[in-house]
Motif scaffolding. Structure first.
Motif, mmCIF file in Angstrom:
data_model
loop_
_atom_site.group_PDB
_atom_site.id
_atom_site.type_symbol
_atom_site.label_atom_id
_atom_site.label_comp_id
_atom_site.label_asym_id
_atom_site.label_seq_id
_atom_site.Cartn_x
_atom_site.Cartn_y
_atom_site.Cartn_z
ATOM 1 N N GLY A 99 0.854 -1.225 0.102
ATOM 2 C CA GLY A 99 -0.221 -0.320 0.179
ATOM 3 C C GLY A 99 1.153 1.509 -0.126
ATOM 4 N N GLY A 100 0.422 2.033 0.992
ATOM 5 C CA GLY A 100 1.366 3.974 0.935
ATOM 6 C C GLY A 100 0.145 4.637 0.907
ATOM 7 N N PRO A 101 0.404 5.467 0.913
ATOM 8 C CA PRO A 101 -0.851 6.542 1.135
ATOM 9 C C PRO A 101 -1.696 6.274 0.431
ATOM 10 N N ALA A 102 -2.698 6.979 0.706
ATOM 11 C CA ALA A 102 -3.894 6.817 -0.132
ATOM 12 C C ALA A 102 -3.803 6.878 -1.474
ATOM 13 N N TRP A 103 -3.636 7.987 -1.435
ATOM 14 C CA TRP A 103 -3.631 8.758 -2.199
ATOM 15 C C TRP A 103 -2.716 8.491 -3.575
ATOM 16 N N GLN A 104 -1.640 7.594 -3.107
ATOM 17 C CA GLN A 104 -0.113 7.735 -4.089
ATOM 18 C C GLN A 104 -1.021 5.234 -4.511
ATOM 19 N N ILE A 105 -1.411 5.243 -4.325
ATOM 20 C CA ILE A 105 -1.360 3.514 -4.428
ATOM 21 C C ILE A 105 -2.252 2.975 -5.985
ATOM 22 N N ASP A 106 -1.064 2.220 -6.573
ATOM 23 C CA ASP A 106 -1.664 1.838 -7.955
ATOM 24 C C ASP A 106 -3.594 1.544 -7.870
ATOM 25 N N PRO A 107 -4.082 2.367 -9.093
ATOM 26 C CA PRO A 107 -4.824 1.632 -8.595
ATOM 27 C C PRO A 107 -6.510 0.841 -9.506
ATOM 28 N N ARG A 108 -5.131 -0.218 -10.184
ATOM 29 C CA ARG A 108 -4.823 -1.233 -10.191
ATOM 30 C C ARG A 108 -5.264 -1.859 -8.817
ATOM 31 N N GLU A 109 -4.370 -1.797 -8.001
ATOM 32 C CA GLU A 109 -3.710 -2.905 -6.472
ATOM 33 C C GLU A 109 -5.344 -2.213 -5.894
ATOM 34 N N ASN A 146 -7.998 -4.294 9.937
ATOM 35 C CA ASN A 146 -8.700 -3.803 9.759
ATOM 36 C C ASN A 146 -9.772 -3.394 9.225
ATOM 37 N N GLY A 147 -10.874 -4.213 9.242
ATOM 38 C CA GLY A 147 -12.439 -3.706 9.178
ATOM 39 C C GLY A 147 -13.637 -3.492 10.524
ATOM 40 N N LEU A 148 -12.477 -3.100 11.119
ATOM 41 C CA LEU A 148 -12.642 -2.027 12.367
ATOM 42 C C LEU A 148 -12.392 -0.949 13.066
ATOM 43 N N ARG A 149 -10.995 -0.365 12.227
ATOM 44 C CA ARG A 149 -10.192 0.386 12.804
ATOM 45 C C ARG A 149 -9.278 0.778 10.930
ATOM 46 N N GLY A 150 -8.907 2.235 11.231
ATOM 47 C CA GLY A 150 -9.029 2.736 9.417
ATOM 48 C C GLY A 150 -7.267 2.503 10.239
ATOM 49 N N THR A 151 -6.332 1.921 8.767
ATOM 50 C CA THR A 151 -4.905 1.582 8.686
ATOM 51 C C THR A 151 -4.357 2.137 7.445
ATOM 52 N N ALA A 152 -3.039 3.210 8.724
ATOM 53 C CA ALA A 152 -2.935 4.251 7.859
ATOM 54 C C ALA A 152 -2.068 3.438 6.751
ATOM 55 N N GLY A 153 -1.818 3.647 5.415
ATOM 56 C CA GLY A 153 -1.030 2.922 4.280
ATOM 57 C C GLY A 153 -2.030 1.734 3.846
ATOM 58 N N ALA A 154 -3.175 1.476 4.254
ATOM 59 C CA ALA A 154 -3.762 -0.239 3.243
ATOM 60 C C ALA A 154 -4.131 0.919 3.586
ATOM 61 N N ALA A 155 -5.315 1.489 3.007
ATOM 62 C CA ALA A 155 -6.689 1.988 2.260
ATOM 63 C C ALA A 155 -7.385 1.160 1.476
ATOM 64 N N HIS A 156 -6.778 0.309 0.527
ATOM 65 C CA HIS A 156 -7.589 -0.980 0.004
ATOM 66 C C HIS A 156 -7.524 -1.957 0.675
#
Length: 267
Positions: A99-109, A146-156
């Protein structure tokens, strides 16, 4: 008694990791298993089938991609024809890509993660639920902490695992009149190759040039209430078997967390 003897269980992502252990535990309880995994894991899938059969239970195998609705439906239909019925669905197949910051995640991933972790679950339940008989049954969807809380670097991944909770709650409402219970299980770190790998060690310990498993375990242990870095696959499988069993006959729409206290730690 668990009430699972003679029942038939569908498990996706059954070739390795926790999926394989789910199959073994259900076989230990006397159930037969329809097991599904990606064609790339077909060899592992047959290995799981052998472990089920060694326990004296029957196994049906389907090598399909859960993102392909028609393939999943065909595999489930074939498994039900072979084993005669369906009582439990365990939607376990999932992926966790870099992953990475949400705005940097590869759209294909992003899209692949949603396709497998969310749409694949829908395909699985869509294919299996019509086969569950008038006596009812159980659907268990594997989510994550991750289904119960937000986790930085893993938005997808986090978005996909939150989404299946909403799907499960809706299914619980829709399938309840048919006596089909629907719940989610939320593991923390599990001692599988998804966690125990060099890429994860580097992510957890960026301060070290060549971090070891022990280095990563220190970080993971510090995150939990209990003094362990991870849970074992059988701990997750035991939770799944419980929710599928008669012991949980009035539990539906619930989230069962197996995380050594990760989501409850406050300091």
């Amino acid at each position: 008694m668990s009430g699972l003897a003679g029942k038939v269980v569908l498990v996706t992502g059954a070739g390795r990791g926790t999926g394989r252990v789910h199959c073994e535990r259900f076989a230990d309880e006397g159930a037969d298993v329809i097991m599904v995994d990606h064609p790339d894991a077909e060899g592992d899938l047959h290995g799981t089938a052998e472990r089920v059969e060694q326990r004296g239970r029957r196994a049906a195998v389907g090598a399909v991609d859960v993102t392909d609705r028609a393939e999943v439906a065909a595999a489930v239909d074939a498994g039900v024809r072979q084993l005669g019925r369906l009582d439990v669905i365990v939607a376990n197949a999932g992926i966790h890509t870099p992953g990475g910051p949400a705005w940097q995640i590869d759209p294909r991933e992003w899209q692949r993660t949603i396709d497998v972790n969310l749409t694949g679950v829908w395909h699985t339940v869509r294919a299996g639920a019509p086969h569950i008989g008038h006596d009812g049954g159980s659907v268990v969807i594997i989510s994550s902490t991750n289904g119960l809380r937000g986790t930085a670097g893993a938005a997808h991944y986090t978005a996909s695992k939150h989404a299946v909770v909403g799907l499960a709650r809706t299914l619980a409402n829709e399938l309840g009149p048919r006596s089909i219970r629907v719940n989610t299980v939320h593991p923390g770190a599990v001692a599988t190759p998804m966690v125990r790998n060099r890429a994860t060690y580097r992510r957890l310990r960026p301060d070290l040039d060549n971090p070891t498993e022990a280095d990563a375990a220190e970080v993971l242990t510090a995150r939990n209430l209990l003094p362990v870095p991870w849970v074992e696959p059988v701990d997750v499988a035991n939770a799944v078997v419980f929710l599928a069993s008669d012991h949980a006959r009035y539990i539906t729409g619930a989230q069962l967390v197996v995380d050594a206290g990760l989501t409850q730690k406050t300091t």
